[in-house]
Design an enzyme around this catalytic site. Sequence first.
Site, PDB file in Angstrom:
ATOM      1  N   ASP A   1       0.824  -1.206   0.000  1.00  0.00           N
ATOM      2  CA  ASP A   1       0.000   0.000   0.000  1.00  0.00           C
ATOM      3  C   ASP A   1       0.861   1.261   0.000  1.00  0.00           C
ATOM      4  OD1 ASP A   1      -2.322   1.801   0.652  1.00  0.00           O
ATOM      5  OD2 ASP A   1      -3.319  -0.124   0.849  1.00  0.00           O
TER       6      ASP A   1
ATOM      7  N   HIS B   1      -3.994   5.448   3.472  1.00  0.00           N
ATOM      8  CA  HIS B   1      -4.767   4.294   3.021  1.00  0.00           C
ATOM      9  C   HIS B   1      -4.241   2.990   3.640  1.00  0.00           C
ATOM     10  CE1 HIS B   1      -5.915   1.550  -0.496  1.00  0.00           C
ATOM     11  NE2 HIS B   1      -7.061   2.123  -0.207  1.00  0.00           N
TER      12      HIS B   1
ATOM     13  N   SER C   1     -11.645  -1.016  -1.122  1.00  0.00           N
ATOM     14  CA  SER C   1     -10.393  -0.903  -0.376  1.00  0.00           C
ATOM     15  C   SER C   1     -10.556  -1.317   1.076  1.00  0.00           C
ATOM     16  CB  SER C   1      -9.930   0.553  -0.354  1.00  0.00           C
ATOM     17  OG  SER C   1      -9.071   0.819  -1.416  1.00  0.00           O
TER      18      SER C   1
END
Length: 833
Positions: free
Chosen positions: A217, A255, A427
């Site tokens: 990520d 994220h 996600s």
Amino acid sequence: MVRLLALGVISVALQLVFAAQPVPRNYNDRLYYTLHSPSGNHEAAEHTAQLLNARFEGKLGELDNHFLISVDRRSIQSRSEDDEYAHTLAAFQSLAQEHSLNKRSLNHISAISAIESQKPQRRLVKRIPIDTLAERQDPPVHENQSEEEAANAKPVTSWLEKPGAYLAMKSKLDIKDAGFDNQWHLVNREQYGNDINITGVWEQGITGKGVVVVLLDDGLDYESNDLKDNFFAEGSYDFNDHTPLPKPRLFDDNHGTRCAGEIAAVKNDVCGVGVAYDAKVAGVRILSAEISDADEAEALNYKFQENDIYSCSWGPPDNGEVVDAPKGVVYDAIVNGINKGRAGNGTIFVFASGNGGAFDDNCNFDGYTNSMYTITVGAVDRLGNHPYYAEKCAAQLVVTYSSGSNSRIYTTDVGKESCTDSHGGTSAAAPLAAGVFALVLSIRPELSWRDMQYLCVKTAVPISLDDDDWAHLPSGRMFNHQFGYGSLDAYRIVEEAKTHQKLRPQTYLEVPREPQHPQPIPDLTGHGHVDITKALTSTIPITADMVKAAGLSKLEHITINVDIEHERRGDLEILLESPHNVTSQVAARRRFDVSKDGFANWTFMTVKHWDEDPVGNWTLRIIDAFNPQETGKLIHWTLTLWGEIAVDMTGEPNHRPVAGALPTSTAQSSSETSATQSVEEISASPVATASQSDTTTGGTSPAAEPAQTPNADHIDAELETSPAVNGTNVPERIVSTGSTVAYIAVGSILILAAASIAYVAKRKAWAEKGYREPPMSNRTEGYEFDLFVDDEGSEEEEEEDDIDDGDSHAESPMLGRDKGKGKMVHQTGTDSP
Ligand SMILES: *[C@@H]1O[C@H](CO)[C@@H](O)[C@H](O)[C@H]1NC(C)=O
Ligand SMILES: *[C@@H]1O[C@H](CO)[C@@H](O)[C@H](O)[C@H]1NC(C)=O
Ligand SMILES: *[C@@H]1O[C@H](CO)[C@@H](O)[C@H](O)[C@H]1NC(C)=O
Ligand SMILES: *[C@@H]1O[C@H](CO)[C@@H](O)[C@H](O)[C@H]1NC(C)=O
Ligand SMILES: *[C@@H]1O[C@H](CO)[C@@H](O)[C@H](O)[C@H]1NC(C)=O
Ligand SMILES: *[C@@H]1O[C@H](CO)[C@@H](O)[C@H](O)[C@H]1NC(C)=O
Ligand SMILES: *[C@@H]1O[C@H](CO)[C@@H](O)[C@H](O)[C@H]1NC(C)=O
């Protein structure tokens, strides 16, 4: 010679020093290339580097037959970067030619089959919808349904109904995290049952101990008080800044941290808890800058004996226009993880299905999500609805909870004690699944990648049963392209895992269908109803003998490789119909996909036929009911059935029945439509013989795909070194072609000459067919997300189709409920949310 020795010594020394971590790459000062040696000849790669005046950087990650070399940019002088890449590839080719003329002088280069430049680029995007717009973007169709109504509509009897049960559970598990109360995806106190059903697992002390989940990520805030105790530094690396720790550095690098929190936020007094709150999380940073395929390949195998599960909430752009798959070293790394990761039990790759739902995107157009080697996880919202953004496809195994219906996911954020309640998109779904798989592996570490998928198939719980895509399967299960086998239930999967018997190795049966002439796809554009019986069909009969010869005892995945030319790819809907009348929608119509590239050997995948008896006729149905002026043809297709090998299988399985052994068949015809159908004799032919398959593809082809070189020995050797039925081994692909790859022939001049002629002829054929490499749009520019804004109450007539002609609104008969519900509004400045 001395120089060569010295080089060798230095490189060995370097390898020892950096054994624990990759040698940091420096793309500012150097240009990188990968060398592919199918036989894994280290010495040859090193020697080739020397001949090219390049520095040998060693093996590429965990790949035994790919090597990295680099050239100092300062040595380029006046050449541009692209010219320099071309120059090196040309130099390689001339070395290869020289070798073929004078064998003895350069015996080493024959072991190198290809060189590929490794230019960093940005082609992967995070799969999180734009938070601030999440509410606005909820589909209006659900707005008249209050959460309360939804909860009441669902007559679930829950342990939560008992007064005091919730507090008793928290106290029993000693959960003191204040944010836990916000984590409805763990314990939903409003819509009973709409959560991952986890507490019964935790109460048994199953909390993920001993398992590592790595987040590929944009970083992982290992200094967060909610993550630091579960952070696994040894499994972490930063491929963007080339440092050991995956520190989030950009303003929007939150994220990976949010995803990590969902998996393994520590049970303490900060934020909430992770699904597997005693598991470890590692971070491999790849999304914060451009990376090369070599970096991505290395990341996908990074510390794959320590890192068990790879959580991937990203992929090619989800704009409904792209058809893109991992190729070359990246594809090989995924297969390598499957074959060698986790001591041979296979890395568990978890991928988010994608957020392009509003653009008709479908996870079968993404080679990461439609790979059988990855577990594709879609999203369902708090009410059990399919959120507007979530992509559907036949390759999707399960769904789990994420944003939608005015609710999002609460998790850890970047910062010492920061939390967020606005995580979402597919996600946010994939990491929840990764956390559940960590629970499974903590009690059954020896389960393979296929066992994990089988457990999902067996235990997922069908939801939103009023959705009319639910199909009852011969296995007794249900499947829906939007929900896969249903919602992941942590309790059920863990209970099933306890007694699950490990699957035997994988085998496959591959049957091509190659019509003598391309079959035109009839245009069915009509007014209103589309008669799909008039669509082009092509049938492949599977006999009991073929199944037996391949040793296929239980069907799991099916891949379909198609070569279809079409002037507007997005018009096509492709169905696979089984002998038991189970229909997989492998391709769905995509309004915005106006590509003229068709599907050049693209591989679709479906999990819908799991456990079906494969004997009988399998029919591909190609429906083209839009834009009559744009047409196409089916060139050929191949059906590959994958599954468990028979317990009594002796001898070598026959994966590819040869011509003659197969009954011939014709396209199905019904009386009134035969005019539009091809009734041509179609004969089966063998595949993967060295002489005829001298091309490679851009798709994730299931079987060994020989490279450009027609050298038979070379190909056989490759197949032998990667037997398809041993353990979880699968055939390895050789190398993908492309403008930046150069190939050499391994054998004599004669073979080289033959190869050149065949290759040139093939290129010419492609050019005539208008074939180009499968597109990777926005390759270097990154991704500009087109925002989707709802226009309440106008979804019926507002289908925004300015690129379609007026006559193209006929509903797809099979799965055509997904009408466009709004209009595209182009926004700038909001890319990579
Ligand atoms: C929402 O409204 C639509 C159209 O007005 C109606 O068909 C649907 O049944 C409603 N849903 C609920 C749950 O009330
Ligand atoms: C959820 O877990 C409980 C045990 O905690 C179990 O009894 C129940 O059956 C599970 N729910 C479903 C739908 O299986
Ligand atoms: C699978 O995992 C188990 C336990 O971790 C290990 O003993 C075994 O060697 C692994 N590999 C294979 C191929 O079973
Ligand atoms: C499939 O459908 C056809 C026609 O709808 C029917 O004749 C046939 O019996 C069905 N086959 C199975 C296995 O259900
Ligand atoms: C697709 O693969 C087949 C062999 O499997 C080959 O004959 C054909 O030329 C390929 N087509 C393209 C466009 O690469
Ligand atoms: C399969 O299709 C062929 C012709 O396409 C037909 O003759 C045969 O009966 C079919 N088999 C079954 C089991 O339907
Ligand atoms: C691999 O397969 C071959 C042939 O099928 C068999 O002889 C051999 O024992 C297998 N090896 C393993 C490790 O399963």
